[in-house]
Scaffold this motif. Structure first.
Motif, PDB file in Angstrom:
ATOM      1  N   ARG A 107      39.881  47.223  37.910  1.00 31.53           N
ATOM      2  CA  ARG A 107      38.109  47.596  38.167  1.00 31.53           C
ATOM      3  C   ARG A 107      37.788  47.823  37.393  1.00 31.53           C
ATOM      4  N   CYS A 110      35.808  45.056  36.039  1.00 33.32           N
ATOM      5  CA  CYS A 110      35.525  43.566  37.317  1.00 33.32           C
ATOM      6  C   CYS A 110      33.477  44.554  37.059  1.00 33.32           C
ATOM      7  N   TYR A 117      35.929  42.137  43.122  1.00 32.63           N
ATOM      8  CA  TYR A 117      36.792  41.593  42.602  1.00 32.63           C
ATOM      9  C   TYR A 117      37.866  40.328  43.310  1.00 32.63           C
ATOM     10  N   ASP A 119      40.714  38.359  44.415  1.00 34.42           N
ATOM     11  CA  ASP A 119      42.040  37.981  44.643  1.00 34.42           C
ATOM     12  C   ASP A 119      43.020  36.566  44.236  1.00 34.42           C
ATOM     13  N   ILE A 204      37.813  45.840  45.140  1.00 31.27           N
ATOM     14  CA  ILE A 204      39.127  46.169  44.950  1.00 31.27           C
ATOM     15  C   ILE A 204      39.595  47.744  45.024  1.00 31.27           C
ATOM     16  N   HIS A 206      43.422  49.212  46.067  1.00 31.64           N
ATOM     17  CA  HIS A 206      45.265  48.981  45.518  1.00 31.64           C
ATOM     18  C   HIS A 206      46.189  50.215  46.437  1.00 31.64           C
ATOM     19  N   VAL A 219      47.760  44.997  44.203  1.00 28.90           N
ATOM     20  CA  VAL A 219      46.512  45.344  44.645  1.00 28.90           C
ATOM     21  C   VAL A 219      45.553  44.352  45.300  1.00 28.90           C
ATOM     22  N   ASP A 221      41.968  42.446  47.759  1.00 25.88           N
ATOM     23  CA  ASP A 221      40.340  42.877  46.959  1.00 25.88           C
ATOM     24  C   ASP A 221      40.023  42.978  48.515  1.00 25.88           C
TER      25      ASP A 221
END
Length: 654
Positions: A107, A110, A117, A119, A204, A206, A219, A221
């Motif tokens: 994060r 970014c 983000y 992924d 992003i 998680h 994690v 996006d």
């Protein structure tokens, strides 16, 4: 060898399209019951092993006995609402790779680069939805702010009513998430608070899931599949709330795509969200004090799921019964409680029921009931002059009070609250359902305590008696097995016994292993010549309780197959697994491996009730102190795979 057989009494709830293979153990060793309609042993000794008991009989000779794992097949039990016709065969290169960098690092990178983000492990394409990249319709992946203005991760927190099922058949996941919202502390382990769409937003997010003994950070996006600018899979009832959709995406990433979530066991998702142990209850053969057990589980914050398995496998998937319940569908139990029943006077009851209860919903039914009410009323002591059309509400109230007094002579009703993850009007229609007359016997204080509402939100109440009568399976997931420890629960007062809680705790041992071809995949006890090649684990049991009189030790054994759902896109499926337990003789050392000769002459002390093609099988036992050997195995030899064995034993608190 394996053929279609009659229904078994014990089953694991399954939501999906694969067959549920239930392989039933025959116990005890000395009792041989022929069941030709279920299992026909082959002549080959490898398939139908025969062994001698160690001790001689009255005639001085050893006696030939059978120790056979009998087999039956059962169709898949219950499914999710949408059964999309995705193709199931696609071979892809590589697999899920755990990001090398954590959420905060990614994060911050970014934010520093002023970009959102993306992924690399779960790209926004059709292969992340369907294994072969062929979807039912053309989906467009969008970020939340491209779908709606002012997106938020949470709006007024997270509740079970947020969850709405989409086009994916994963109500087995939704039911577990619904329960998880009732435990905020555990919920925010899975769904961390340190993320959102306002401060430090970088596209992003998680989440954390328990995977085979460890908590794993996932994690993702925030790009989500849409159709006509609407989310197509799990979403929130509030249009600009996105924790539900992103949680499902992260869970899909763990298992290799959205299609991997189509069909599964509710116990899988409950374990992944808690790291706990699941024990199944067959309501067709329920344990004693079942209501107390469920009450205790609820009070401890355990996740509880349930389902209805039909008697006939040809029953249509997720068919809705006249009483409003759904066959082969995952429900979550969101509350277990008792309420006081009061017999209020007819005038008071009339005022409470007619407005707003009876008038808009039961007036038509009252006219029909008038024709048949006289006979029942005489039994209940309701006089005939109350049966006029203008006094039907009073008559109904009197009958309701009389029926409740017969059903609950102590003046208390045991109630279960359930939630249908569809989140709509498909709810129970019987006693204690929304706006049923039974609620008129509950005081306003009790209604307030229960948070009683009559919305079309998928949540409803049932009496415990109706619940047991209609449902067939309950699964309780607790972080430790203490829910099923009856000795630590005061049934009369509904309180945990603090003395027992201080003296005792649960100790868990975890073993990772594998069934390798031509090495450690020996199959079950039926295959006597290869059975000894299976992995073997010894455990020493000591009775930690100073207060009990039975001198027995409780042990809970849980066997889990690893990484099978992750390989679903390759056509891999769960194989039937189970375990057998032997007591080690005093003249043998715990580290000494048991050989074929030992198994020929020594019966097992316990085994799983069934070998199941489920991710996990769990069974509780009570043994005298001593050393025991646990042998996890597949049903047939040369069935390969990795496994996780968890053993819970009681231990004194130091």
């Amino acid at each position: 060898m394996i053929q279609e057989g009659p229904r078994c009494r014990h089953k694991v709830p399954l939501l999906g399209s694969s067959k549920l293979r239930i392989i039933e153990s025959r116990m005890p060793l000395t009792e041989v019951v022929e069941e030709p309609s279920v299992f026909k042993p082959q002549d080959d000794a490898e398939k139908h092993c025969r062994c001698y008991k160690g001790a001689a009989g009255a005639d001085g000779h050893t006696h030939l006995v059978d120790d056979i794992e009998s087999v039956s097949l059962q169709k898949s039990t219950y499914y999710s609402r949408v059964s999309s016709e995705y193709t199931q065969n696609r071979i892809v290169k590589g697999g899920l790779k755990i990001p090398k960098k954590g959420f905060r690092t990614l994060r911050d990178e970014c934010l520093k680069a002023k970009k959102l983000y993306e992924d690399p492990e779960f790209p926004p394409n059709d292969y992340s939805i369907a294994f072969n990249g062929v979807t039912r319709r053309s989906y467009v992946w969008k970020r939340p702010h491209e779908v709606i203005e002012n997106p938020r991760f949470f709006i007024d927190g997270a509740t079970r009513f947020d969850i709405q099922q989409g086009e994916l058949g994963d109500c087995w996941l939704l039911a577990a998430v619904s329960n998880l919202t009732l435990n905020p502390q555990l919920f925010h382990v899975v769904v961390p608070r340190d993320q959102g769409f306002v401060e430090f937003y970088a596209g992003i997010f998680h989440f954390k899931f328990w995977q085979y003994g460890k908590w794993q950070e996932v994690v993702v996006d925030d790009m989500l599949p849409t159709y006509n600018n609407q989310l197509v899979f799990m979403h929130s009832k509030t249009k600009n709330e996105f924790w539900c959709a992103l949680l499902e995406k992260a869970y899909a990433k763990v298992y290799g795509g959205y299609e991997a979530l189509r069909g599964g066991n509710i116990n899988e998702s409950m374990v992944d969200l808690t790291g706990g142990v699941v024990e199944m209850i067959d309501l067709r053969n329920p344990p004693p004090r079942l209501f107390s057990l469920l009450w205790k589980a609820y009070r401890r914050g355990a996740l509880i799921g349930c389902a209805i398995e039909p008697d006939r496998p040809e029953v249509q998937t997720e068919s809705i019964l006249p009483n409003g319940l759904i066959m082969r569908h995952a429900y979550s139990i969101t509350r277990v409680t008792m309420v006081d029943i009061q017999s209020l006077g007819p005038k008071v009851q009339e005022q409470k029921i007619i407005t707003p209860l009876i008038k808009p919903h039961l007036q038509n039914a009252l006219a029909i009931m008038n024709k048949t009410l006289s006979g029942v009323a005489s039994t209940a002591g309701v006089t005939s002059n109350l049966l006029g059309m203008f006094h039907l509400p009073q008559s109904l109230v009197s009958l309701t009070n009389w029926n409740l007094s017969m059903a609950f002579p102590e003046g208390k009703a045991e109630l279960i609250r359930l939630h249908n993850p569809w989140g709509n009007e498909t709810e129970w229609k019987g006693s204690w359902s929304d706006k049923s007359p039974e609620w008129a016997t509950i005081t306003e204080e009790e209604k307030k305590r229960l948070g009683l509402t009559f919305d079309d939100d998928g949540e409803f109440w049932m009496s415990f008696q109706d619940f047991v009568k209609n449902f067939t399976t309950v699964e309780v997931c607790d972080v430790t097995p203490e829910v099923f420890d009856h000795n630590s629960f005061d049934e009369e007062n509904g309180n945990e016994n603090q003395v027992d809680q201080v003296q005792k705790r649960w100790q868990m041992m975890i073993y990772e292993g594998a069934w390798a071809s031509h090495h450690s995949a020996g199959g079950c006890r039926n295959f006597i010549n290869t059975f000894a090649s299976n992995p073997q684990y010894s455990v020493q049991l000591e009775d930690p309780d100073v207060d009990d009189d039975d001198d027995l030790c409780t042990i809970v054994v849980s066997l889990m197959q690893k990484n099978v759902r992750q390989l679903k896109r390759y056509g891999v499926d769960y194989v039937p697994i189970g375990f057998t337990i032997y007591k080690l003789p005093p003249d043998m050392q715990p580290e000494q491996k048991l050989d074929t000769e030992f198994f020929k002459y020594n019966p097992s002390i316990a085994k799983v009730p069934f070998f199941l093609n489920s991710r996990e099988v769990t069974t509780r036992f009570r043994f005298p102190p001593g050393t025991y050997v646990i042998i996890p195995s597949t049903f047939e030899p040369e069935m390969t795979g990795e496994f996780l064995l968890r053993i819970f034993t009681e231990a004194k608190r130091k």
